[in-house]
Write a protein that holds these residues in place. Structure first.
Motif, mmCIF file in Angstrom:
data_model
loop_
_atom_site.group_PDB
_atom_site.id
_atom_site.type_symbol
_atom_site.label_atom_id
_atom_site.label_comp_id
_atom_site.label_asym_id
_atom_site.label_seq_id
_atom_site.Cartn_x
_atom_site.Cartn_y
_atom_site.Cartn_z
ATOM 1 N N ASP A 1 0.879 -1.250 -0.101
ATOM 2 C CA ASP A 1 -0.044 -0.111 -0.094
ATOM 3 C C ASP A 1 1.008 1.436 -0.037
ATOM 4 O O ASP A 1 1.942 1.228 0.715
ATOM 5 C CB ASP A 1 -0.893 0.054 1.163
ATOM 6 C CG ASP A 1 -2.237 -0.690 1.084
ATOM 7 O OD1 ASP A 1 -2.616 -0.805 -0.217
ATOM 8 O OD2 ASP A 1 -3.151 -0.673 2.050
ATOM 9 N N PRO A 2 0.287 2.353 -0.701
ATOM 10 C CA PRO A 2 0.972 3.689 -0.386
ATOM 11 C C PRO A 2 0.985 4.075 0.891
ATOM 12 O O PRO A 2 -0.106 3.653 1.811
ATOM 13 C CB PRO A 2 0.108 4.604 -1.473
ATOM 14 C CG PRO A 2 -0.751 3.871 -2.308
ATOM 15 C CD PRO A 2 -0.567 2.427 -1.547
ATOM 16 N N PRO A 3 1.932 4.961 1.651
ATOM 17 C CA PRO A 3 1.686 5.476 2.930
ATOM 18 C C PRO A 3 0.349 5.913 2.909
ATOM 19 O O PRO A 3 -0.463 6.520 2.134
ATOM 20 C CB PRO A 3 2.622 6.601 2.816
ATOM 21 C CG PRO A 3 3.643 6.165 1.702
ATOM 22 C CD PRO A 3 2.961 5.397 0.912
ATOM 23 N N PHE A 4 -0.272 6.009 4.365
ATOM 24 C CA PHE A 4 -1.626 6.496 4.614
ATOM 25 C C PHE A 4 -1.889 7.725 4.209
ATOM 26 O O PHE A 4 -2.883 8.109 3.622
ATOM 27 C CB PHE A 4 -1.843 6.389 6.198
ATOM 28 C CG PHE A 4 -3.205 6.959 6.605
ATOM 29 C CD1 PHE A 4 -4.423 6.178 6.208
ATOM 30 C CD2 PHE A 4 -3.323 8.158 7.216
ATOM 31 C CE1 PHE A 4 -5.582 6.767 6.766
ATOM 32 C CE2 PHE A 4 -4.617 8.728 7.440
ATOM 33 C CZ PHE A 4 -5.645 8.023 7.451
ATOM 34 N N THR A 5 -1.032 8.916 4.466
ATOM 35 C CA THR A 5 -1.236 10.258 4.148
ATOM 36 C C THR A 5 -1.160 10.343 2.505
ATOM 37 O O THR A 5 -2.064 11.226 1.943
ATOM 38 C CB THR A 5 -0.069 11.093 4.773
ATOM 39 O OG1 THR A 5 -0.081 11.125 6.001
ATOM 40 C CG2 THR A 5 -0.327 12.678 4.243
ATOM 41 N N THR A 6 -0.609 9.505 1.790
ATOM 42 C CA THR A 6 -0.530 9.513 0.410
ATOM 43 C C THR A 6 -2.032 9.334 -0.038
ATOM 44 O O THR A 6 -2.680 9.883 -1.088
ATOM 45 C CB THR A 6 0.591 8.477 -0.299
ATOM 46 O OG1 THR A 6 1.544 8.975 0.367
ATOM 47 C CG2 THR A 6 0.540 8.705 -1.826
ATOM 48 N N VAL A 7 -2.348 8.029 0.620
ATOM 49 C CA VAL A 7 -3.768 7.654 0.111
ATOM 50 C C VAL A 7 -4.665 8.745 0.595
ATOM 51 O O VAL A 7 -5.741 9.323 -0.218
ATOM 52 C CB VAL A 7 -4.193 6.310 0.917
ATOM 53 C CG1 VAL A 7 -5.646 5.792 0.644
ATOM 54 C CG2 VAL A 7 -3.295 5.270 0.687
ATOM 55 N N LEU A 8 -4.827 9.177 1.758
ATOM 56 C CA LEU A 8 -5.714 10.426 2.246
ATOM 57 C C LEU A 8 -5.738 11.560 1.248
ATOM 58 O O LEU A 8 -6.717 11.990 0.781
ATOM 59 C CB LEU A 8 -5.448 10.664 3.585
ATOM 60 C CG LEU A 8 -6.592 11.610 4.428
ATOM 61 C CD1 LEU A 8 -7.697 10.683 4.362
ATOM 62 C CD2 LEU A 8 -6.136 12.096 5.670
#
Ligand SMILES: Cc1cc2nc3c(=O)[nH]c(=O)nc-3n(C[C@H](O)[C@H](O)[C@H](O)COP(=O)(O)O)c2cc1C
Length: 459
Positions: A255-262
């Motif tokens: 997965d991409p990092p959480f902040t990248t997803v958000l």
């Protein structure tokens, strides 16, 4: 309207559920909004107050009785002071037409004489419904309710068009004070009021504390009377299709990092390649499966579940249905998602209903999307209302919101194309999925496409 032949009499009383008790020189009045204790009352004042619950008396009768039994003018003033503190439970009646009953702790009631030539009309937010064996007139703008008798029906009927004050001054003064009717056109001119739909304002008032008389919150009102709806829905009949179960370790590593997803999450309505059934399996597993069933436990007398998205009371009343337009490995049609077995059950939906569901979803995007997969969220309403009173439906809609966001984030992380929808057709969905509209119908819709179009074209 012709004036009623009856001569209205103004009376007061206490809410029927108020209980007055005296002990040790203190008078305690218990009512739905709490308890009021008054100490040091002269015996004459206490006696008059003790007689109030359960009956109506003429407006001046309490003071008259106090004076008749030797009460001083100071004691009469004290009586009125105590009565003003009892505002949230004082009933005002215009006998034999109507009674105005407070429904909120901070109900303020100040009937006043209205100009005789004013025209009074029913509020467009008012509604009349049956309660027990009587009729009740309510409005979300009011902290009172009005119980009506048959004698009030001609007046009520005339209030649509408007009634001149001098035709029924007492009744109209009280209906205006109760906030269910008014003179003037504030409701049509005030921008804040104009913006409210009738049903939205009623829903708002009744699904929060403040201006409703309960029961409210986690009341478990059917405990011991009806069993709760099961933690997961009994599977509908139909061929079952096991779905892909991703390894969460592999997913977390890729997965991409959480902040990248958000930060990259957005609504996408135009698609490149369609999703695969394997991707749908991963999405549903990561967003909506049952992780664990638990309970009953002390304080939680029902079976509950944990899923990737939160749900009020761990009740998890929401169900997911897929309407597939384009999906590699899955035929056009309607499917139920079994969150415990992580599989799809094929439903015997008529093709015209399936197509109508997809067309409806496309319309909701302004025609931008040609839906690949429509996820329709339904609610098993009784599962929620078994536990909660007053706020059950509002809580369900909040749960839809958190599921929307979970679908958005997982789809974004997977490179799929998510878009929430705000306007599904609950009747059509009930027909397509074979549901009883009252027991379970749609409360949300969400589109999942394959790759966003620009990503597919590399732009
Ligand atoms: C509750 C809700 C309802 C929505 N309804 C629709 C809809 O009916 N049609 C649509 O095209 N987009 C709908 N959207 C998507 C919004 O238009 C979108 O979130 C908004 O324009 C912000 O863009 P973004 O999601 O790309 O950040 C909805 C979003 C939410 C959260």
């Amino acid at each position: 309207m012709t004036a009623p032949a009856i001569r209205p009499v103004l009376m007061i009383g206490m809410r029927e559920d108020a209980v007055v008790e005296s002990s040790g020189g203190a008078l305690t009045i218990t009512q739905p909004f709490g308890r009021i204790t008054v100490r040091g009352l002269p015996p004459g004042v206490a006696a008059v107050l003790r007689e109030l619950p359960g009956r109506l008396v003429g407006e001046d009768e309490p003071a008259d009785r106090l004076v008749a039994s030797g009460g001083t003018s100071q004691e009469v003033a004290l009586l009125y002071l105590v009565l003003s503190r009892l505002r949230p439970i004082l009933v005002h009646a215009v006998e034999p037409l109507l009674r105005v009953v407070p429904i909120a702790r901070d109900a303020v009631y100040q009937p006043r004489d209205l100009p005789p030539d004013d025209i009074v009309r029913l509020s467009r937010f008012a509604l009349v419904r049956r309660s027990g064996e009587g009729l009740v007139l309510e409005s979300p703008l009011s902290r009172h309710k009005v119980t009506l008798t048959e004698a009030a029906m001609p007046l009520l009927a005339a209030l649509g068009r408007g009634v001149m004050v001098k035709e029924a001054p007492e009744a109209l003064s009280h209906l205006v004070a109760a906030g269910v009717a008014g003179a003037g056109d504030t409701e049509d001119t005030d921008p804040a009021l104009r913006a409210w739909d009738f049903h939205d304002l009623l829903f708002h008032a009744r699904s929060r504390w403040g201006r409703q008389e309960g029961p409210f919150g986690a009341t478990f009102r059917f405990l011991g009377e009806l069993p709760p709806e099961p933690v997961v829905k009994p599977l509908p009949e139909g061929p079952a299709l096991p779905l892909f179960r991703p390894s969460l370790e592999e997913v977390a590593a890729a997965d991409p990092p959480f902040t990248t997803v958000l930060e990259s999450r957005r609504s996408v309505r135009e698609y490149g390649a369609p999703p695969t059934v394997r991707q749908l399996g991963e999405l549903l597993y990561r967003a909506a499966r049952v992780r664990e069933v638990f309970g009953p436990t002390p304080g939680m007398p029902y079976e509950a579940s944990r899923r990737p998205y939160p749900g009020g009371g761990a009740v998890h009343e929401l169900e997911l249905y897929l309407t597939v337009g384009r999906c590699e490995g899955l035929a056009l049609g309607a499917y139920y998602y079994d969150p415990l077995g992580h599989r799809l059950v094929t439903l015997p939906a008529r093709q015209e209903d399936t197509r109508a569901m997809l067309a409806m979803a496309s319309t909701a995007t302004g025609g931008l999307a040609t839906p690949d997969v429509l996820v329709t969220i339904t609610s098993r309403f009784q599962r929620k209302s078994w536990k909660y009173s007053g706020l059950a439906y509002a809580a369900t809609l909040k749960n839809v919101g958190v599921l929307y966001q979970t679908l958005y984030l997982v789809a974004t992380a997977m490179g799929l194309a998510p878009c929430a929808l705000g306007s599904g057709d609950a009747d059509l969905a009930a027909r397509a999925f074979g549901l009883d509209w009252v027991r379970e119908s749609s409360v949300g819709d969400f589109l999942i496409g394959g790759a966003p179009r620009e990503a597919a074209s590399g732009s």
